[in-house]
Scaffold this motif. Structure first.
Motif, PDB file in Angstrom:
ATOM      1  N   PRO A 120      31.779 -10.256  21.560  1.00  0.00           N
ATOM      2  CA  PRO A 120      32.186  -8.860  21.351  1.00  0.00           C
ATOM      3  C   PRO A 120      32.912  -8.600  20.039  1.00  0.00           C
ATOM      4  CG  PRO A 120      33.688  -9.933  22.880  1.00  0.00           C
ATOM      5  CD  PRO A 120      32.551 -10.895  22.635  1.00  0.00           C
ATOM      6  N   PHE A 121      33.413  -9.656  19.364  1.00  0.00           N
ATOM      7  CA  PHE A 121      34.185  -9.465  18.131  1.00  0.00           C
ATOM      8  C   PHE A 121      33.362  -9.654  16.866  1.00  0.00           C
ATOM      9  CE2 PHE A 121      36.962 -11.572  21.347  1.00  0.00           C
ATOM     10  CZ  PHE A 121      37.688 -10.450  21.708  1.00  0.00           C
ATOM     11  N   ALA A 122      32.120 -10.073  17.019  1.00  0.00           N
ATOM     12  CA  ALA A 122      31.297 -10.398  15.855  1.00  0.00           C
ATOM     13  C   ALA A 122      31.113  -9.181  14.954  1.00  0.00           C
ATOM     14  CB  ALA A 122      29.932 -10.922  16.302  1.00  0.00           C
ATOM     15  N   GLY A 123      31.414  -9.351  13.658  1.00  0.00           N
ATOM     16  CA  GLY A 123      31.180  -8.316  12.678  1.00  0.00           C
ATOM     17  C   GLY A 123      32.207  -7.207  12.631  1.00  0.00           C
ATOM     18  N   LEU A 124      33.286  -7.313  13.407  1.00  0.00           N
ATOM     19  CA  LEU A 124      34.285  -6.249  13.453  1.00  0.00           C
ATOM     20  C   LEU A 124      35.425  -6.493  12.470  1.00  0.00           C
ATOM     21  CD1 LEU A 124      34.678  -5.529  17.279  1.00  0.00           C
ATOM     22  CD2 LEU A 124      33.057  -4.553  15.649  1.00  0.00           C
ATOM     23  N   ASP A 125      35.990  -5.400  11.968  1.00  0.00           N
ATOM     24  CA  ASP A 125      37.181  -5.515  11.138  1.00  0.00           C
ATOM     25  C   ASP A 125      38.398  -5.693  12.050  1.00  0.00           C
ATOM     26  OD1 ASP A 125      37.903  -2.964  12.115  1.00  0.00           O
ATOM     27  OD2 ASP A 125      37.037  -1.944  10.399  1.00  0.00           O
ATOM     28  N   PRO A 126      39.578  -6.001  11.493  1.00  0.00           N
ATOM     29  CA  PRO A 126      40.755  -6.241  12.340  1.00  0.00           C
ATOM     30  C   PRO A 126      41.066  -5.096  13.296  1.00  0.00           C
ATOM     31  CG  PRO A 126      41.189  -7.024  10.128  1.00  0.00           C
ATOM     32  CD  PRO A 126      39.869  -6.321  10.065  1.00  0.00           C
ATOM     33  N   GLY A 127      40.937  -3.852  12.825  1.00  0.00           N
ATOM     34  CA  GLY A 127      41.206  -2.717  13.699  1.00  0.00           C
ATOM     35  C   GLY A 127      40.233  -2.653  14.864  1.00  0.00           C
ATOM     36  N   GLY A 128      38.960  -2.932  14.593  1.00  0.00           N
ATOM     37  CA  GLY A 128      37.955  -2.928  15.650  1.00  0.00           C
ATOM     38  C   GLY A 128      38.211  -4.006  16.683  1.00  0.00           C
ATOM     39  N   LYS A 129      38.620  -5.188  16.211  1.00  0.00           N
ATOM     40  CA  LYS A 129      38.932  -6.278  17.131  1.00  0.00           C
ATOM     41  C   LYS A 129      40.109  -5.923  18.027  1.00  0.00           C
ATOM     42  CE  LYS A 129      37.178  -9.789  13.950  1.00  0.00           C
ATOM     43  NZ  LYS A 129      37.530 -10.819  12.953  1.00  0.00           N
ATOM     44  N   LEU A 130      41.129  -5.289  17.439  1.00  0.00           N
ATOM     45  CA  LEU A 130      42.302  -4.902  18.211  1.00  0.00           C
ATOM     46  C   LEU A 130      41.941  -3.919  19.315  1.00  0.00           C
ATOM     47  CD1 LEU A 130      45.350  -5.011  18.636  1.00  0.00           C
ATOM     48  CD2 LEU A 130      45.593  -3.219  16.912  1.00  0.00           C
ATOM     49  N   ARG A 131      41.063  -2.971  19.009  1.00  0.00           N
ATOM     50  CA  ARG A 131      40.659  -1.987  20.021  1.00  0.00           C
ATOM     51  C   ARG A 131      39.902  -2.654  21.166  1.00  0.00           C
ATOM     52  NH1 ARG A 131      39.632   0.845  15.097  1.00  0.00           N
ATOM     53  NH2 ARG A 131      41.098   2.566  14.815  1.00  0.00           N
ATOM     54  N   ILE A 132      39.044  -3.631  20.849  1.00  0.00           N
ATOM     55  CA  ILE A 132      38.318  -4.345  21.905  1.00  0.00           C
ATOM     56  C   ILE A 132      39.297  -5.133  22.773  1.00  0.00           C
ATOM     57  CG2 ILE A 132      36.588  -6.109  22.399  1.00  0.00           C
ATOM     58  CD1 ILE A 132      35.390  -3.543  21.290  1.00  0.00           C
ATOM     59  N   ILE A 133      40.276  -5.791  22.147  1.00  0.00           N
ATOM     60  CA  ILE A 133      41.286  -6.540  22.900  1.00  0.00           C
ATOM     61  C   ILE A 133      42.014  -5.620  23.867  1.00  0.00           C
ATOM     62  CG2 ILE A 133      43.498  -7.763  22.706  1.00  0.00           C
ATOM     63  CD1 ILE A 133      42.450  -8.949  20.075  1.00  0.00           C
ATOM     64  N   GLU A 134      42.400  -4.432  23.417  1.00  0.00           N
ATOM     65  CA  GLU A 134      43.111  -3.482  24.275  1.00  0.00           C
ATOM     66  C   GLU A 134      42.254  -3.069  25.459  1.00  0.00           C
ATOM     67  OE1 GLU A 134      44.024  -0.420  21.500  1.00  0.00           O
ATOM     68  OE2 GLU A 134      45.868  -1.383  20.784  1.00  0.00           O
ATOM     69  N   ILE A 135      40.967  -2.816  25.213  1.00  0.00           N
ATOM     70  CA  ILE A 135      40.059  -2.432  26.293  1.00  0.00           C
ATOM     71  C   ILE A 135      39.971  -3.539  27.342  1.00  0.00           C
ATOM     72  CG2 ILE A 135      37.648  -1.959  26.881  1.00  0.00           C
ATOM     73  CD1 ILE A 135      37.428  -0.601  24.089  1.00  0.00           C
ATOM     74  N   LEU A 136      39.807  -4.779  26.877  1.00  0.00           N
ATOM     75  CA  LEU A 136      39.632  -5.902  27.798  1.00  0.00           C
ATOM     76  C   LEU A 136      40.920  -6.219  28.554  1.00  0.00           C
ATOM     77  CD1 LEU A 136      37.388  -8.260  25.646  1.00  0.00           C
ATOM     78  CD2 LEU A 136      36.716  -6.515  27.304  1.00  0.00           C
ATOM     79  N   ASN A 137      42.056  -6.119  27.876  1.00  0.00           N
ATOM     80  CA  ASN A 137      43.333  -6.384  28.550  1.00  0.00           C
ATOM     81  C   ASN A 137      43.645  -5.328  29.599  1.00  0.00           C
ATOM     82  OD1 ASN A 137      44.051  -8.819  27.339  1.00  0.00           O
ATOM     83  ND2 ASN A 137      45.082  -7.828  25.620  1.00  0.00           N
ATOM     84  N   ASN A 138      43.109  -4.121  29.439  1.00  0.00           N
ATOM     85  CA  ASN A 138      43.357  -3.043  30.392  1.00  0.00           C
ATOM     86  C   ASN A 138      42.353  -3.011  31.537  1.00  0.00           C
ATOM     87  OD1 ASN A 138      45.647  -1.976  29.104  1.00  0.00           O
ATOM     88  ND2 ASN A 138      44.396  -0.778  27.684  1.00  0.00           N
ATOM     89  N   PHE A 139      41.321  -3.849  31.447  1.00  0.00           N
ATOM     90  CA  PHE A 139      40.307  -3.889  32.513  1.00  0.00           C
ATOM     91  C   PHE A 139      40.852  -4.688  33.692  1.00  0.00           C
ATOM     92  CE2 PHE A 139      36.483  -5.890  34.449  1.00  0.00           C
ATOM     93  CZ  PHE A 139      35.865  -4.729  34.884  1.00  0.00           C
ATOM     94  N   ALA A 140      40.819  -4.102  34.887  1.00  0.00           N
ATOM     95  CA  ALA A 140      41.448  -4.727  36.056  1.00  0.00           C
ATOM     96  C   ALA A 140      40.595  -5.812  36.698  1.00  0.00           C
ATOM     97  CB  ALA A 140      41.769  -3.654  37.102  1.00  0.00           C
TER      98      ALA A 140
END
Length: 254
Positions: free
Chosen positions: A179-199
């Protein structure tokens, strides 16, 4: 704790009979082209798991088994349901799979159509779909993108839109391939937030160990189609001998 995925002695092979056709070989067949070799694995409800391994280790083949893409296989049970064709509709609601390339998941003219595709098939009316689409776009940071064409999005926006097409179905298990391939730091951070918030349970295939540490408490290491390590993420990443054996070691000072 409730088991959401149970795999017992899973074997899967390909034989290249010619340059265009592949034949699936069940357990007991030839070892030529074997991709998964006697895989056994249990994943608990709400668990965040990293699946790592060198290229060709069998990671993607394993996760593509989890909702029937690779066909039925009675070695696997999802939420207690054997992976059989009759159970595919229920299993595919339980397991949300996000492909490595967002373009494989976004095929409609607008983001709203892509996200609403599965909802429409489940019988949700237009107003219910509109509400759910708006809510999920808000969650992934794409509020107001309903009428945008996927081709107009950045890579990071496409990744989040692809995740939205899965999250809107309210799966119990979220599986992501790089899921992080090709993303800039901001994009990676947003994906991390989504995954950490998934129950629910999360399985992430990635080579980005630094980001996996921020999400996953458990890591499974694959090598040549087998599971070579399974434990706490911090312990696995500190096991230099295991990482060397599986061609995953990278010197910190390099």
């Amino acid at each position: 704790m409730k088991k959401v995925i149970t795999i017992r002695n899973l074997n899967f092979s390909f034989i290249q009979s010619d340059f265009s056709n592949w034949q699936k070989v069940e357990k007991g067949g030839t070892d030529s082209g074997r991709v998964l070799d006697n895989i056994s694995l249990e994943i608990n409800q709400g668990e965040k798991l990293a699946l790592i391994g060198e290229n060709g280790a069998g990671k993607s083949t394993l996760i593509y088994h989890l909702n029937g893409i690779m066909g039925e296989n009675k070695s696997i049970a999802i939420g207690g349901l054997p992976l059989e064709k009759k159970n595919f509709p229920k299993i595919r609601q339980k397991v949300g799979l996000v492909f490595q390339s967002a373009d494989d998941q976004l095929f409609c003219n607008t983001i709203a159509e892509d996200i609403g595709f599965g909802l429409k098939n489940l019988g949700f009316d237009k107003e219910s779909r509109r509400e759910k689409i708006a809510n999920i776009l808000e969650k992934v940071g794409l509020a107001g993108f309903e009428n945008r064409n996927p081709a107009q999005l950045s890579m990071g926006e496409k990744k989040r839109a692809a995740i939205a097409t899965v999250l809107v179905m309210e799966p119990e298990i979220l599986v992501l391939d790089e899921p992080f391939a090709g993303l800039d730091p901001g994009g990676k951070l947003r994906i991390i937030e989504i995954l950490n918030n998934f129950a629910g349970a999360v399985i992430i295939v990635s080579h980005n160990f630094q980001l996996l540490r921020q999400i996953c408490t458990r890591t499974v290491v694959m090598h040549r189609g087998r599971i070579e390590g399974d434990g706490r993420t911090d312990e696995i990443f500190a096991d230099t001998s295991l990482l060397r054996k599986t061609n995953l070691y990278f010197p910190p000072s390099f």
